[in-house]
Scaffold this active site. Structure first.
Site, PDB file in Angstrom:
ATOM      1  N   LEU A  57      -0.551   7.133   4.013  1.00  0.00           N
ATOM      2  CA  LEU A  57       0.598   6.936   4.929  1.00  0.00           C
ATOM      3  C   LEU A  57       1.799   6.430   4.138  1.00  0.00           C
ATOM      4  CD1 LEU A  57       1.782   6.674   7.813  1.00  0.00           C
ATOM      5  CD2 LEU A  57       0.780   4.384   7.902  1.00  0.00           C
TER       6      LEU A  57
ATOM      7  N   GLY B  55       0.825  -1.214   0.000  1.00  0.00           N
ATOM      8  CA  GLY B  55       0.000   0.000   0.000  1.00  0.00           C
ATOM      9  C   GLY B  55       0.853   1.255   0.000  1.00  0.00           C
TER      10      GLY B  55
ATOM     11  N   LYS C 138      -9.781  -3.539  12.418  1.00  0.00           N
ATOM     12  CA  LYS C 138      -8.541  -3.081  13.074  1.00  0.00           C
ATOM     13  C   LYS C 138      -8.433  -3.686  14.489  1.00  0.00           C
ATOM     14  CE  LYS C 138      -6.527  -0.599   9.930  1.00  0.00           C
ATOM     15  NZ  LYS C 138      -5.220  -1.019   9.372  1.00  0.00           N
TER      16      LYS C 138
ATOM     17  N   GLY D   2      -0.536   4.742  -0.828  1.00  0.00           N
ATOM     18  CA  GLY D   2      -1.626   5.295  -0.005  1.00  0.00           C
ATOM     19  C   GLY D   2      -1.186   6.538   0.751  1.00  0.00           C
TER      20      GLY D   2
ATOM     21  N   ILE E 197      -1.021  -2.099  -5.452  1.00  0.00           N
ATOM     22  CA  ILE E 197      -1.798  -2.881  -6.429  1.00  0.00           C
ATOM     23  C   ILE E 197      -1.871  -2.120  -7.750  1.00  0.00           C
ATOM     24  CG2 ILE E 197      -4.047  -1.882  -5.751  1.00  0.00           C
ATOM     25  CD1 ILE E 197      -5.081  -4.901  -6.113  1.00  0.00           C
TER      26      ILE E 197
ATOM     27  N   TYR F 180     -14.407  -1.040   9.484  1.00  0.00           N
ATOM     28  CA  TYR F 180     -12.976  -0.710   9.573  1.00  0.00           C
ATOM     29  C   TYR F 180     -12.492  -0.898  11.016  1.00  0.00           C
ATOM     30  CZ  TYR F 180      -8.854   2.395   9.281  1.00  0.00           C
ATOM     31  OH  TYR F 180      -7.594   2.938   9.332  1.00  0.00           O
TER      32      TYR F 180
HETATM   33  C1  VAH Z   1     -10.065   6.922   8.404  1.00  0.00           C
HETATM   34  N1  VAH Z   1      -8.020   8.226   8.258  1.00  0.00           N
HETATM   35  O1  VAH Z   1     -10.662   7.971   8.456  1.00  0.00           O
HETATM   36  C2  VAH Z   1      -8.575   6.948   8.703  1.00  0.00           C
HETATM   37  C3  VAH Z   1      -8.306   6.824  10.189  1.00  0.00           C
HETATM   38  C4  VAH Z   1      -8.938   7.565  12.502  1.00  0.00           C
HETATM   39  C5  VAH Z   1      -9.242   7.646  11.040  1.00  0.00           C
HETATM   40  O2  VAH Z   1      -8.289   5.508  10.579  1.00  0.00           O
HETATM   41  O3  VAH Z   1     -10.607   5.888   8.119  1.00  0.00           O
END
Ligand code: VAH
Length: 316
Positions: free
Chosen positions: A11, A6, A144, A9, A33, A140
């Protein structure tokens, strides 16, 4: 040698450059990718890589003599809500492939980013502690949190030296806003430079933990260079920086760009942001590896406004 997934991206595009500056371009293999990203990485090696293809990762680790992997490829919070099952597969299956590779082929260090998205509606919202109730209700955040548990499992059971940081919303000028809920704070700078009107997708008083990209990069390097004995958290480290609302950011930018105007149109991302903390307690990162953020809202704003104009040409 270091493999970054990635790399194109938000980061990755900045961390890859820093890693190449520290270890030399020859030692860094940036992957993404999207083959069209190759031109961004003329200062190191570039390969295309789909992190869902575990055989491809394994053979690249072997042929490129990789000893460390920074696994940054993931789907962010807003995009994940639109593709829940794809987000879960991408975020978790790719992490497990890399943790398994570390277990079986002796990679000596892994980095994997977590997020304040692991916190949920019942998490203490102010000065959120390292260990507390974590009930994320976004795809998400769920991915995580599960990822953090897998990282700790592979460390405790197999001794895999995997390290992780729960990043706040990251703000930089070297990549365009993506699928993140905090990306309003990147988009507003582009509107300010064009002296335009910014339609903010969060309410004006939505306070979120945020961080200037340079601080996040320095924290990542500090954690990865710390002796293993100093790394006492093997799920993922809380990391705090600045907390601000869209109105705070708008006011800070307006000092330099008086023509910028704003209106608020909360959308589905407001529901995501409402489950996240206002501020983070990162005292353990401070104690374990000397973490200290440098940028505050004013200095971050000045830095981005000073550097974004020249960067815009690269986005064309
Ligand atoms: C997002 N920038 O918005 C990321 C981050 C805390 C937010 O994980 O999904």
């Amino acid at each position: 040698r270091i493999l970054i997934t990635g790399a194109a991206g938000q980061l990755g595009s900045e961390l890859t450059r820093t890693l190449a500056d520290i270890y030399g371009g020859e030692q860094v293999v940036a992957t993404d990718i999207n083959a069209k990203s190759a031109h961004k990485f003329d200062y190191c090696q570039f390969r295309t890589l789909d992190v869902m293809d575990k055989e491809a990762i394994a053979s690249m680790v072997e042929t490129e003599k990789i000893t460390q992997v920074y696994h940054l490829a993931a789907m962010l919070s807003a995009t994940s809500e639109k593709n829940p099952l794809m987000a879960w597969k991408l975020n978790i299956d790719s992490l497990l492939s890399i943790l398994e590779l570390a277990r079986t082929s002796g990679l000596n260090k892994i980095y994997w980013p977590s997020s304040i998205a692991v916190f949920g509606p019942n998490t203490p919202a102010v000065n959120t502690p390292q260990d507390c109730i974590m009930d994320p209700n976004t795809v998400y955040g769920i991915s995580k949190l599960a990822g953090e548990r897998w990282c700790q499992y592979y460390f405790e059971k197999y001794g895999v030296d995997v390290r992780s940081i729960r990043y706040p919303g990251l703000i930089g000028y070297k990549s365009l806003p993506g699928g993140g809920t905090t990306d309003y704070a990147v988009e507003i700078f582009h509107k300010a430079l064009a002296d335009e009107h910014f339609e903010c997708f969060l309410e004006e008083d939505t306070s979120l933990p945020m961080m200037y990209m340079e601080d996040a990069i320095q924290a990542t390097i500090q954690l990865m260079q710390a002796p293993a004995s100093q790394v006492t958290v093997r799920s993922s480290y809380n990391l705090g920086g600045i907390s601000f609302t869209p109105d705070d950011l708008y006011q800070a930018i307006k000092v330099h760009h008086p023509n910028l105007s704003i209106s608020y149109h909360p959308d589905f991302r407001q529901k995501i942001a409402d489950t996240w903390p206002d501020s983070i307690d990162d005292s353990i990162a401070q104690k374990d590896w000397g973490w200290k953020h440098k940028f505050d809202l004013e200095t971050m704003t000045k830095e981005i406004l000073a550097n974004l104009p020249a960067q815009l040409a690269h986005f064309k």
